[in-house]
Design a protein around this motif. Structure first.
Motif, mmCIF file in Angstrom:
data_model
loop_
_atom_site.group_PDB
_atom_site.id
_atom_site.type_symbol
_atom_site.label_atom_id
_atom_site.label_comp_id
_atom_site.label_asym_id
_atom_site.label_seq_id
_atom_site.Cartn_x
_atom_site.Cartn_y
_atom_site.Cartn_z
ATOM 1 N N GLY A 1 7.769 1.523 2.384
ATOM 2 C CA GLY A 1 7.990 2.089 1.055
ATOM 3 C C GLY A 1 8.906 1.208 0.217
ATOM 4 O O GLY A 1 8.656 0.989 -0.980
ATOM 5 N N TRP B 1 0.804 -1.223 0.000
ATOM 6 C CA TRP B 1 0.000 0.000 0.000
ATOM 7 C C TRP B 1 0.832 1.266 0.000
ATOM 8 O O TRP B 1 0.374 2.343 -0.378
ATOM 9 C CB TRP B 1 -0.940 0.016 1.216
ATOM 10 C CG TRP B 1 -0.198 -0.214 2.508
ATOM 11 C CD1 TRP B 1 0.011 -1.415 3.117
ATOM 12 C CD2 TRP B 1 0.487 0.771 3.283
ATOM 13 N NE1 TRP B 1 0.789 -1.249 4.243
ATOM 14 C CE2 TRP B 1 1.084 0.094 4.370
ATOM 15 C CE3 TRP B 1 0.650 2.150 3.192
ATOM 16 C CZ2 TRP B 1 1.845 0.746 5.335
ATOM 17 C CZ3 TRP B 1 1.412 2.806 4.163
ATOM 18 C CH2 TRP B 1 1.999 2.105 5.226
ATOM 19 N N ARG C 1 8.159 -0.629 -3.320
ATOM 20 C CA ARG C 1 9.053 -0.444 -4.465
ATOM 21 C C ARG C 1 9.491 -1.789 -5.033
ATOM 22 O O ARG C 1 9.510 -2.007 -6.246
ATOM 23 C CB ARG C 1 10.282 0.366 -4.008
ATOM 24 C CG ARG C 1 11.377 0.520 -5.045
ATOM 25 C CD ARG C 1 10.914 1.419 -6.166
ATOM 26 N NE ARG C 1 11.804 1.394 -7.309
ATOM 27 C CZ ARG C 1 12.495 2.460 -7.721
ATOM 28 N NH1 ARG C 1 12.406 3.605 -7.085
ATOM 29 N NH2 ARG C 1 13.267 2.380 -8.781
ATOM 30 N N ASP D 1 3.747 4.276 -0.498
ATOM 31 C CA ASP D 1 4.319 5.015 -1.618
ATOM 32 C C ASP D 1 5.712 4.443 -1.897
ATOM 33 O O ASP D 1 6.590 4.498 -1.026
ATOM 34 C CB ASP D 1 4.418 6.503 -1.232
ATOM 35 C CG ASP D 1 4.932 7.371 -2.369
ATOM 36 O OD1 ASP D 1 5.591 6.831 -3.293
ATOM 37 O OD2 ASP D 1 4.686 8.585 -2.333
ATOM 38 N N TRP E 1 -1.083 2.332 -8.743
ATOM 39 C CA TRP E 1 -1.246 1.791 -7.401
ATOM 40 C C TRP E 1 -0.560 0.429 -7.400
ATOM 41 O O TRP E 1 -0.892 -0.433 -8.243
ATOM 42 C CB TRP E 1 -2.735 1.677 -7.090
ATOM 43 C CG TRP E 1 -3.035 1.359 -5.661
ATOM 44 C CD1 TRP E 1 -2.462 1.885 -4.560
ATOM 45 C CD2 TRP E 1 -4.020 0.427 -5.196
ATOM 46 N NE1 TRP E 1 -3.025 1.356 -3.423
ATOM 47 C CE2 TRP E 1 -3.980 0.460 -3.788
ATOM 48 C CE3 TRP E 1 -4.929 -0.422 -5.819
ATOM 49 C CZ2 TRP E 1 -4.807 -0.340 -2.996
ATOM 50 C CZ3 TRP E 1 -5.757 -1.209 -5.048
ATOM 51 C CH2 TRP E 1 -5.698 -1.165 -3.639
ATOM 52 N N LEU F 1 2.589 6.703 -11.952
ATOM 53 C CA LEU F 1 2.844 5.711 -10.913
ATOM 54 C C LEU F 1 1.545 4.974 -10.624
ATOM 55 O O LEU F 1 0.593 5.571 -10.123
ATOM 56 C CB LEU F 1 3.346 6.410 -9.632
ATOM 57 C CG LEU F 1 3.613 5.478 -8.441
ATOM 58 C CD1 LEU F 1 4.736 4.504 -8.756
ATOM 59 C CD2 LEU F 1 3.948 6.293 -7.205
ATOM 60 N N ARG G 1 8.130 5.541 -3.314
ATOM 61 C CA ARG G 1 9.228 6.515 -3.288
ATOM 62 C C ARG G 1 9.763 6.732 -1.881
ATOM 63 O O ARG G 1 10.815 7.342 -1.697
ATOM 64 C CB ARG G 1 8.744 7.861 -3.854
ATOM 65 C CG ARG G 1 8.483 7.800 -5.350
ATOM 66 C CD ARG G 1 7.725 9.013 -5.832
ATOM 67 N NE ARG G 1 6.352 8.997 -5.333
ATOM 68 C CZ ARG G 1 5.307 9.513 -5.987
ATOM 69 N NH1 ARG G 1 5.471 10.088 -7.157
ATOM 70 N NH2 ARG G 1 4.098 9.451 -5.479
ATOM 71 N N ARG G 2 9.027 6.247 -0.877
ATOM 72 C CA ARG G 2 9.462 6.463 0.509
ATOM 73 C C ARG G 2 10.643 5.554 0.854
ATOM 74 O O ARG G 2 10.784 4.471 0.274
ATOM 75 C CB ARG G 2 8.300 6.174 1.464
ATOM 76 C CG ARG G 2 7.142 7.128 1.308
ATOM 77 C CD ARG G 2 7.503 8.524 1.824
ATOM 78 N NE ARG G 2 6.292 9.303 2.021
ATOM 79 C CZ ARG G 2 5.751 10.080 1.087
ATOM 80 N NH1 ARG G 2 6.310 10.178 -0.111
ATOM 81 N NH2 ARG G 2 4.655 10.768 1.346
ATOM 82 N N HIS H 1 9.070 5.797 -12.596
ATOM 83 C CA HIS H 1 7.844 5.838 -13.403
ATOM 84 C C HIS H 1 8.020 5.340 -14.822
ATOM 85 O O HIS H 1 7.065 4.873 -15.435
ATOM 86 C CB HIS H 1 7.333 7.285 -13.480
ATOM 87 C CG HIS H 1 6.974 7.856 -12.165
ATOM 88 N ND1 HIS H 1 6.937 9.215 -11.940
ATOM 89 C CD2 HIS H 1 6.653 7.275 -10.991
ATOM 90 C CE1 HIS H 1 6.597 9.433 -10.674
ATOM 91 N NE2 HIS H 1 6.427 8.276 -10.089
ATOM 92 N N ASP I 1 11.143 11.642 -10.939
ATOM 93 C CA ASP I 1 11.134 10.223 -10.581
ATOM 94 C C ASP I 1 11.113 9.328 -11.810
ATOM 95 O O ASP I 1 10.473 8.279 -11.826
ATOM 96 C CB ASP I 1 9.934 9.913 -9.685
ATOM 97 C CG ASP I 1 10.156 10.383 -8.266
ATOM 98 O OD1 ASP I 1 11.269 10.146 -7.742
ATOM 99 O OD2 ASP I 1 9.243 11.009 -7.703
#
Lengths: 408, 90
Positions: free
Chosen positions: A59, A49, A63, A51, A261, A259, A53-54, A253, A249
């Motif tokens: 995160g 769930w 990823r 992001d 979900w 990006l 990018r975190r 991407h 990013d």
């Protein structure tokens, strides 16, 4: 997962001792989510769930899951992971495919070549852009033959016209099933130095993915994946750019800057693996079932089965019945427990008939379209097809009788 | 040239224009030229397709502007006239 099938309507045929007949979904565009992908989606909602990018653990997990999904899709499509990028859905992927080719070449011209049976996501923007530019000849629409196949000679002539910056052709037509001659069409494009964008929304997961393209667009629903995910392949060699600022990013991407979900991407990758593993046998079975349906439909008086009988998607069938109303056919089949589609004008919101049927020069009224689901989401597919076959003649006759068109 | 027979299907939606055409053709001698007047965009594909499926000869179409037909009855406005020559018995 709870069974979401709607209740059989009053009047649906009842099988002895079986309760109301189950619904037969023969309009699987889009089709149901592959059951294994549904489980993956549920698991990914918990695990992916965050992001991506975190920098924290959640995160990083998201990823990793997104990278895994991209790698699976890249391998399946025969490309490198960096060449796979996403869109909010298939039609958006197709629009971006066209827009990126045109924008990257904007200093060299604006002429676009396409076929008359492309998805509206190709035809409408092409015509709109040409109209906005004050020159409708900038959108060149190449005709198709009676089977829906693009006229290759005209295609080669059109892509060679100076000022042409992109060509857009589908892998296969989702309404009539006909496969397009992508190899020779791509050859003609290469000879003219014009990149080819291929819309594979109807074919991915049903037949081997195309190799002849400079950009490829698809929709995860075609291979049993979730809605809300379009896929684009933009190889390094292709000049492709969407308007707008550079993407900080870009590494995450890809060139579309979108990006998705992460759970959707993961479910799409799971569905791809599941569907690819059984693709050849599923396609062979679907092809034979559609052959049966084609023969039965062709045997009904004044019914014409359209599209290529052989060089076609395995799971798509379209026929048109003279003196019948497409909306009434859909309603009548529905009453008997069958979900089918139609390209007739009365079934569209615009009251315009299917541009695909019109371009082929075939009857647009009385149209019925079958898109077989994958066997993995319809365990009784074969039985459903046989039951449907037995209903074609009586349903067509009933609809003609409603219109007082029985002795024509 | 004005056709011998006019089938006025203006304002009717598919498949009614083609049904009206077929109903008229049933009673016509081979060689008769029939015009179908229609406002439904589907007729542009369906009249030629009907001719092909039923062995009739499609001669073409022309756009007719409002008032050109000289008739007071029926819905007014632009329509298309599709011209068919009867070849086969309806």
């Amino acid at each position: 997962m709870a069974n979401p099938s709607p209740e059989a309507p009053p009047g649906a045929p009842v099988e002895p001792g079986a309760g109301p007949r189950r619904r037969a979904v023969l309009d699987a565009a889009p089709g149901p989510l592959h059951p294994v992908a549904a489980r993956t989606l549920a698991a990914a909602v918990d695990a992916g769930w965050a992001d991506p990018r975190r920098l924290h653990a959640e995160g990083r997990t998201a990823r990793r899951l997104l990278d895994d999904a991209r790698a699976v899709l890249a391998e399946g499509l025969g490309v490198r992971p960096e060449e796979v990028t996403f869109a909010p859905d298939g039609p958006t992927a197709v629009r971006w495919m066209a827009q990126g080719l045109s924008y990257a070449a904007r200093r060299r011209g604006a002429r676009v070549v396409t076929s008359a049976v492309e998805h509206s996501a190709v035809l409408l923007p092409a015509r709109h852009d040409a109209a906005q530019a004050g020159d409708r000849t900038l959108a060149r629409v190449v005709p198709v033959d009676r089977l829906g196949r693009v006229d290759l000679d005209a295609w080669a002539r059109e892509v060679a016209v100076p000022g042409t910056v992109s060509a857009l052709l589908q892998h296969a037509n989702g309404e009539v099933g006909t496969l397009q001659p992508l190899g020779p069409a791509h050859e003609a494009c290469r000879a003219a130095g014009v990149p080819l964008g291929v819309d594979a929304q109807a074919s991915l997961g049903r037949v081997a993915p195309p190799r002849a393209f400079d950009v490829l667009a698809g929709d995860a629903t075609s291979w049993g994946g979730p809605g809300g995910l379009g896929v684009l392949v933009v190889p390094d060699r292709t000049r492709w750019l969407l308007p707008g600022p550079a993407d900080p990013d870009a590494a995450l991407h890809g060139p579309s800057r979108h990006l998705p979900w992460v759970p959707l991407a993961l479910a799409a990758a799971e569905a791809w693996q599941q569907t690819a593993a059984t693709r050849d046998s599923d396609a062979a079975e679907a092809f034979a079932l559609v052959d049966e349906l084609r023969a039965v439909a062709a045997g009904v008086t004044d019914v014409e089965v359209v599209g290529d009988p052989v060089d076609r998607l395995p799971h798509v069938l379209t026929f048109s019945a003279l003196y019948a109303d497409g909306e009434a056919l859909v309603r009548e089949f529905d009453r008997h427990g069958f979900a089918v589609g139609s390209g007739s004008a009365c079934t569209s919101s615009t009251l315009e008939p299917s541009h695909v049927l019109a371009a082929m020069g075939v009857l647009t009224h009385g149209n019925t379209r079958i898109t077989l689901p994958l066997a993995a989401v319809a365990s009784d597919r074969e039985r459903d097809v046989r039951a449907f076959a037995s209903r074609i003649a009586p349903v067509v006759a009933a609809v003609r009788a409603e219109l007082g068109a029985t002795h024509l | 040239m004005r056709a011998a027979v006019v089938v006025d299907a203006r304002g009717l939606r598919c498949p009614l224009p083609v049904i009206r055409l077929a109903q008229h053709v049933r009673d016509l001698e081979p060689g008769t030229v029939v015009e179908v007047w229609a406002t439904d965009p589907a007729a542009a594909a369906d009249v030629p397709a009907w001719c092909r499926m039923r062995g009739q000869e499609y001669l073409g179409s022309r756009e007719v502007a409002e008032g050109d037909d000289g008739r007071e009855d029926g819905p007014r406005g632009d329509h298309t006239a599709y011209v068919v020559r009867v070849v086969a018995p309806g």
